[in-house]
Design a protein around this motif. Structure first.
Motif, mmCIF file in Angstrom:
data_model
loop_
_atom_site.group_PDB
_atom_site.id
_atom_site.type_symbol
_atom_site.label_atom_id
_atom_site.label_comp_id
_atom_site.label_asym_id
_atom_site.label_seq_id
_atom_site.Cartn_x
_atom_site.Cartn_y
_atom_site.Cartn_z
ATOM 1 N N LEU A 47 21.103 33.659 -15.218
ATOM 2 C CA LEU A 47 22.027 32.657 -15.747
ATOM 3 C C LEU A 47 22.058 32.767 -17.270
ATOM 4 O O LEU A 47 21.009 32.686 -17.913
ATOM 5 C CB LEU A 47 21.600 31.256 -15.323
ATOM 6 N N PRO A 48 23.229 32.961 -17.877
ATOM 7 C CA PRO A 48 23.313 33.104 -19.333
ATOM 8 C C PRO A 48 22.730 31.902 -20.072
ATOM 9 O O PRO A 48 22.993 30.755 -19.712
ATOM 10 C CB PRO A 48 24.815 33.239 -19.585
ATOM 11 N N GLU A 49 21.972 32.187 -21.097
ATOM 12 C CA GLU A 49 21.307 31.125 -21.851
ATOM 13 C C GLU A 49 22.300 30.169 -22.491
ATOM 14 O O GLU A 49 22.036 28.960 -22.610
ATOM 15 C CB GLU A 49 20.404 31.745 -22.918
ATOM 16 N N GLN A 50 23.470 30.682 -22.888
ATOM 17 C CA GLN A 50 24.425 29.853 -23.616
ATOM 18 C C GLN A 50 25.070 28.773 -22.760
ATOM 19 O O GLN A 50 25.661 27.826 -23.281
ATOM 20 C CB GLN A 50 25.512 30.714 -24.262
ATOM 21 N N ILE A 51 24.972 28.882 -21.422
ATOM 22 C CA ILE A 51 25.583 27.853 -20.571
ATOM 23 C C ILE A 51 24.527 26.949 -19.939
ATOM 24 O O ILE A 51 24.844 26.156 -19.052
ATOM 25 C CB ILE A 51 26.470 28.473 -19.471
ATOM 26 N N PHE A 52 23.283 27.052 -20.407
ATOM 27 C CA PHE A 52 22.194 26.352 -19.741
ATOM 28 C C PHE A 52 21.416 25.480 -20.711
ATOM 29 O O PHE A 52 21.213 25.838 -21.866
ATOM 30 C CB PHE A 52 21.246 27.367 -19.088
ATOM 31 N N VAL A 53 20.979 24.326 -20.205
ATOM 32 C CA VAL A 53 20.031 23.492 -20.942
ATOM 33 C C VAL A 53 18.926 23.086 -19.977
ATOM 34 O O VAL A 53 19.196 22.616 -18.868
ATOM 35 C CB VAL A 53 20.722 22.251 -21.569
ATOM 36 N N ALA A 54 17.691 23.321 -20.380
ATOM 37 C CA ALA A 54 16.541 22.989 -19.537
ATOM 38 C C ALA A 54 16.207 21.511 -19.703
ATOM 39 O O ALA A 54 16.032 21.029 -20.816
ATOM 40 C CB ALA A 54 15.335 23.845 -19.913
ATOM 41 N N ALA A 55 16.135 20.791 -18.579
ATOM 42 C CA ALA A 55 15.823 19.363 -18.629
ATOM 43 C C ALA A 55 15.453 18.870 -17.241
ATOM 44 O O ALA A 55 15.885 19.447 -16.236
ATOM 45 C CB ALA A 55 17.014 18.569 -19.164
ATOM 46 N N ASP A 56 14.682 17.815 -17.216
ATOM 47 C CA ASP A 56 14.336 17.141 -15.966
ATOM 48 C C ASP A 56 15.197 15.890 -15.862
ATOM 49 O O ASP A 56 14.930 14.873 -16.506
ATOM 50 C CB ASP A 56 12.848 16.776 -15.964
ATOM 51 N N LEU A 57 16.240 15.968 -15.047
ATOM 52 C CA LEU A 57 17.181 14.859 -14.952
ATOM 53 C C LEU A 57 16.656 13.679 -14.152
ATOM 54 O O LEU A 57 17.353 12.667 -14.047
ATOM 55 C CB LEU A 57 18.506 15.344 -14.350
ATOM 56 N N THR A 58 15.469 13.779 -13.597
ATOM 57 C CA THR A 58 14.887 12.613 -12.935
ATOM 58 C C THR A 58 14.267 11.658 -13.953
ATOM 59 O O THR A 58 13.744 10.612 -13.576
ATOM 60 C CB THR A 58 13.828 13.017 -11.896
ATOM 61 N N THR A 59 14.342 12.018 -15.237
ATOM 62 C CA THR A 59 13.820 11.169 -16.301
ATOM 63 C C THR A 59 14.944 10.746 -17.239
ATOM 64 O O THR A 59 15.927 11.476 -17.417
ATOM 65 C CB THR A 59 12.747 11.898 -17.124
ATOM 66 N N ALA A 60 14.779 9.601 -17.855
ATOM 67 C CA ALA A 60 15.767 9.133 -18.823
ATOM 68 C C ALA A 60 15.836 10.075 -20.016
ATOM 69 O O ALA A 60 16.924 10.344 -20.550
ATOM 70 C CB ALA A 60 15.418 7.714 -19.272
ATOM 71 N N GLN A 61 14.697 10.608 -20.445
ATOM 72 C CA GLN A 61 14.663 11.530 -21.574
ATOM 73 C C GLN A 61 15.444 12.804 -21.266
ATOM 74 O O GLN A 61 16.191 13.310 -22.110
ATOM 75 C CB GLN A 61 13.207 11.879 -21.918
ATOM 76 N N GLY A 62 15.285 13.324 -20.054
ATOM 77 C CA GLY A 62 16.018 14.522 -19.669
ATOM 78 C C GLY A 62 17.515 14.303 -19.662
ATOM 79 O O GLY A 62 18.291 15.163 -20.097
ATOM 80 N N CYS A 63 17.950 13.162 -19.172
ATOM 81 C CA CYS A 63 19.380 12.848 -19.159
ATOM 82 C C CYS A 63 19.933 12.739 -20.575
ATOM 83 O O CYS A 63 21.039 13.219 -20.859
ATOM 84 C CB CYS A 63 19.635 11.558 -18.388
ATOM 85 N N ARG A 64 19.164 12.126 -21.469
ATOM 86 C CA ARG A 64 19.608 12.033 -22.861
ATOM 87 C C ARG A 64 19.761 13.420 -23.478
ATOM 88 O O ARG A 64 20.729 13.696 -24.195
ATOM 89 C CB ARG A 64 18.621 11.202 -23.684
ATOM 90 N N ALA A 65 18.813 14.310 -23.200
ATOM 91 C CA ALA A 65 18.854 15.663 -23.759
ATOM 92 C C ALA A 65 20.083 16.416 -23.275
ATOM 93 O O ALA A 65 20.739 17.136 -24.048
ATOM 94 C CB ALA A 65 17.583 16.419 -23.382
ATOM 95 N N VAL A 66 20.422 16.281 -21.994
ATOM 96 C CA VAL A 66 21.583 16.984 -21.450
ATOM 97 C C VAL A 66 22.878 16.410 -22.021
ATOM 98 O O VAL A 66 23.804 17.154 -22.367
ATOM 99 C CB VAL A 66 21.577 16.917 -19.911
ATOM 100 N N ALA A 67 22.962 15.099 -22.130
ATOM 101 C CA ALA A 67 24.159 14.484 -22.702
ATOM 102 C C ALA A 67 24.356 14.921 -24.147
ATOM 103 O O ALA A 67 25.484 15.237 -24.571
ATOM 104 C CB ALA A 67 24.059 12.963 -22.615
ATOM 105 N N GLU A 68 23.272 14.983 -24.905
ATOM 106 C CA GLU A 68 23.360 15.436 -26.294
ATOM 107 C C GLU A 68 23.789 16.895 -26.364
ATOM 108 O O GLU A 68 24.583 17.288 -27.229
ATOM 109 C CB GLU A 68 22.014 15.227 -26.991
#
Length: 259
Positions: A47-68
């Protein structure tokens, strides 16, 4: 409306994009011209790095990181597809589900979507257009008491939440829809069927029949393919479905009986 189905120029965030239906949806959206960002805990090498963000969406912190990341890399989103979901709960029925197990099911299957919507849907409303697709499950209608009570309950909550969100934001130009798959022949499902086949002393096709019988039968005679789920999601996300909102679209080979 003429021409082929296209998502050209659309910015899409697809959760759970490293397995099964998520992989198929990411691939199809990119093929149809969308700018895609996807997320999971770890990035597979293909999976190309430019289309990916590593995060744990089961946490509020992970969701914030993906939204940002979605705002920072794409300037916001036009399409938000919540593929993420699953269960790690033990078998044994309701008594085996501790408070911790219930919280895991809710974080995984409900709250990840709620948190991302809360962060990104206001941007869609501000631009006057957007699509949110929640992948629910026929399990909300047909739970298996021995193994899917928590998962099915969380998906039922997701479906109700999705309907309410649709009523609230559709007048602002944001369509909200649900896709409810039945059994999908993902890598995990294949491994499960193979285990059942080994235990029963049969082959893979025999393992599939065991699963289909547990579901009460699939009239079509087979599970859905991830690419078939992705195709439905892509259509609903496209401008060809511009008058559809607030609805749930079942894709289960006829598993759910109707009265």
């Amino acid at each position: 409306m003429t021409g082929f189905l296209t998502l050209q120029g659309k910015r899409a965030l697809i959760t759970g994009g490293t397995q099964g239906t998520g992989v198929a949806t990411v691939a199809l959206f990119r093929e149809l011209g969308a700018q895609v960002l996807t997320t999971a805990r770890t990035r597979p090498e293909n999976l190309p790095e430019q289309i990916f963000v590593a995060a744990d969406l089961t946490t509020a912190q992970g969701c914030r990181a993906v939204a940002e990341a979605a705002r920072g890399r794409m300037g916001g989103v036009d399409i938000l597809v919540h593929v993420l979901g699953g269960s790690s709960a033990p078998g044994g029925g309701f008594a085996a589900l501790t408070d911790e197990e219930w919280q895991k099911e809710l974080d995984w299957n409900l709250l990840s979507a709620v948190r991302l919507d809360r962060a990104l849907v206001p941007g869609m409303m501000a631009q006057g257009a957007g699509v949110v697709i929640h992948v629910t499950s026929i399990q909300r209608l047909m739970p298996l008491p021995g193994s899917t009570t928590g998962y099915a309950s969380a998906k039922a909550a997701l479906s109700t939440y999705s309907k309410s969100l649709a009523k609230e934001v559709s007048p602002k130009g944001v369509r909200v829809l649900r896709v409810a798959p039945g059994w999908i022949e993902t890598e995990a499902a294949i491994r499960h069927a193979e285990r059942l086949a080994q235990e029963a002393g049969t082959d893979y096709e025999g393992g599939k029949r065991i699963i289909m019988e547990a579901l009460g039968g699939i009239p079509l005679g087979r599970p859905a393919k991830p690419a078939e789920i992705a195709s439905l999601i892509a259509f609903l996300a496209s401008d060809r479905a511009s008058s559809i909102t607030g609805t749930e679209h079942v894709i289960d080979g006829g598993t759910v009986p109707t009265a």
